[in-house]
Design a protein around this motif. Structure first.
Motif, short mmCIF file in Angstrom:
data_model
loop_
_atom_site.label_atom_id
_atom_site.label_comp_id
_atom_site.label_asym_id
_atom_site.label_seq_id
_atom_site.Cartn_x
_atom_site.Cartn_y
_atom_site.Cartn_z
N LEU A 95 -9.01 -0.25 5.66
CA LEU A 95 -8.38 -1.29 4.86
C LEU A 95 -8.78 -1.21 3.38
O LEU A 95 -8.13 -1.81 2.54
CB LEU A 95 -8.75 -2.67 5.41
CG LEU A 95 -8.24 -2.98 6.82
CD1 LEU A 95 -8.70 -4.35 7.27
CD2 LEU A 95 -6.71 -2.87 6.88
N ARG A 96 -9.85 -0.47 3.09
CA ARG A 96 -10.30 -0.34 1.69
C ARG A 96 -9.74 0.91 1.03
O ARG A 96 -9.98 1.14 -0.15
CB ARG A 96 -11.82 -0.34 1.64
CG ARG A 96 -12.43 -1.66 2.14
CD ARG A 96 -13.93 -1.64 2.06
NE ARG A 96 -14.42 -1.56 0.69
CZ ARG A 96 -15.69 -1.41 0.36
NH1 ARG A 96 -16.61 -1.31 1.32
NH2 ARG A 96 -16.05 -1.37 -0.92
N LEU A 101 -1.84 4.90 -1.07
CA LEU A 101 -2.09 6.10 -0.28
C LEU A 101 -1.79 5.87 1.19
O LEU A 101 -1.23 6.76 1.86
CB LEU A 101 -3.55 6.55 -0.45
CG LEU A 101 -3.92 7.15 -1.80
CD1 LEU A 101 -5.39 7.54 -1.81
CD2 LEU A 101 -3.05 8.36 -2.13
N LEU A 102 -2.15 4.69 1.70
CA LEU A 102 -1.81 4.38 3.09
C LEU A 102 -0.29 4.36 3.28
O LEU A 102 0.23 4.90 4.26
CB LEU A 102 -2.41 3.02 3.48
CG LEU A 102 -3.93 2.94 3.56
CD1 LEU A 102 -4.37 1.52 3.85
CD2 LEU A 102 -4.46 3.90 4.63
N SER A 212 9.24 0.65 -3.49
CA SER A 212 9.35 -0.80 -3.32
C SER A 212 8.17 -1.36 -2.53
O SER A 212 7.62 -2.42 -2.87
CB SER A 212 10.66 -1.13 -2.59
OG SER A 212 10.75 -2.51 -2.28
N ALA A 213 7.75 -0.64 -1.49
CA ALA A 213 6.60 -1.08 -0.68
C ALA A 213 5.32 -1.08 -1.51
O ALA A 213 4.49 -2.00 -1.39
CB ALA A 213 6.45 -0.17 0.53
N VAL A 214 5.15 -0.08 -2.38
CA VAL A 214 3.96 -0.03 -3.23
C VAL A 214 3.98 -1.18 -4.23
O VAL A 214 2.95 -1.82 -4.49
CB VAL A 214 3.87 1.31 -3.97
CG1 VAL A 214 2.74 1.29 -5.00
CG2 VAL A 214 3.64 2.44 -2.98
N ALA A 215 5.15 -1.48 -4.80
CA ALA A 215 5.26 -2.60 -5.74
C ALA A 215 4.89 -3.92 -5.05
O ALA A 215 4.22 -4.77 -5.64
CB ALA A 215 6.67 -2.68 -6.31
N CYS A 216 5.31 -4.06 -3.79
CA CYS A 216 4.97 -5.26 -3.02
C CYS A 216 3.47 -5.32 -2.77
O CYS A 216 2.85 -6.39 -2.91
CB CYS A 216 5.73 -5.25 -1.70
SG CYS A 216 5.41 -6.68 -0.64
N ALA A 217 2.86 -4.17 -2.42
CA ALA A 217 1.42 -4.14 -2.19
C ALA A 217 0.65 -4.45 -3.47
O ALA A 217 -0.36 -5.16 -3.44
CB ALA A 217 1.01 -2.77 -1.64
N ASP A 218 1.12 -3.94 -4.59
CA ASP A 218 0.48 -4.22 -5.88
C ASP A 218 0.53 -5.72 -6.18
O ASP A 218 -0.43 -6.30 -6.70
CB ASP A 218 1.16 -3.44 -7.00
CG ASP A 218 0.83 -1.96 -6.97
OD1 ASP A 218 -0.11 -1.58 -6.25
OD2 ASP A 218 1.53 -1.19 -7.65
#
Length: 239
Positions: A95-96, A101-102, A212-218
């Motif tokens: 999780l860290r 990258l995940l 889009s998924a990375v933007a959401c994670a950010d």
């Protein structure tokens, strides 16, 4: 706010491109379908595909070069996998590991699954046999690999590399390498032209979904940090 807007735009773009790929795949199976492939197999957009194939001919040298250069995006995948593994060892928790990258690992798995699906359910076959064998041709697997992986190298460099000169060099390399690989597969004569178009649409759609998924994670990562700053400010005001 900027990340939210960007993420929504990329999500919509990704969905539109995947819808375009699905539509294109359907059209390939029903528009101008004629038995012009190997052993009389059916090929969609037959007039266009046969004309372009006869125009370019078959170039085995180009095919072999682009085949070997397909190892470059594989090396990129392994490099990011190694980076994630190093973070996992040092931080001692999955999780860290950096979320981008995940998500990149998930994205690469989806690309592989997309390739396997069309290997198991051939839409059409290559114009010519490869080592005496008929092989599934749609979408172009090398084009899909290159256009799915190489842009992530630029994307990650933009996020992680501080040097503008190095980021520019990576951008130039990715653009030139990707263009030459797609052009090489197009003129090599081992694919129908529609195979290349399908690969471009699928790769672009999956890439936009990843971004889009990375933007959401950010955005999610930024919320706790913002709340912590507000609590710190409140505590300092009370003191």
């Amino acid at each position: 706010m900027q990340n939210a807007k960007q993420g929504r735009r990329e999500l919509l773009a990704g969905l539109a491109l995947l819808a375009a790929f699905a539509l294109w795949t359907a059209l390939v199976q029903c528009v101008d379908v004629r038995p012009v492939g190997q052993n009389g197999t059916d090929v969609g957009f037959a007039t266009l595909n046969v004309w372009f194939h006869e125009l370019t001919g078959v170039h085995w040298g180009v095919y072999l070069v682009t085949d070997w250069l397909g190892l470059v995006p594989i090396a990129v995948c392994l490099g990011f996998g190694a980076l994630g593994a190093v973070q996992l060892v040092r931080r001692r928790s999955l999780l860290r590991v950096d979320a981008d990258l995940l998500l990149l690992g998930v994205y690469y798995v989806l690309v592989i699954l997309g390739y396997l699906v069309f290997e198991m359910i051939p839409i059409n076959y290559r114009p010519i046999p490869i080592d005496g064998m008929m092989e599934a041709s749609y979408p172009s697997s090398t084009t899909l690999l290159v256009l799915s992986v190489m842009p992530t190298l630029k994307y990650q460099a933009d996020r992680r590399v501080k040097s503008p000169a190095l980021r520019g060099a990576v951008t130039a390399f990715v653009a030139v390498f990707s263009a030459l690989m797609v052009l090489g597969r197009l003129v090599s004569g081992v694919h129908w032209a529609t195979d290349i178009v399908g690969a471009v649409l699928l790769a672009a759609g999956l890439l936009m979904m990843y971004r889009s998924a990375v933007a959401c994670a950010d955005r999610r990562r930024g919320k706790p940090e913002e709340e912590e700053r507000r609590w710190s400010l409140a505590r300092s005001c009370r003191s």
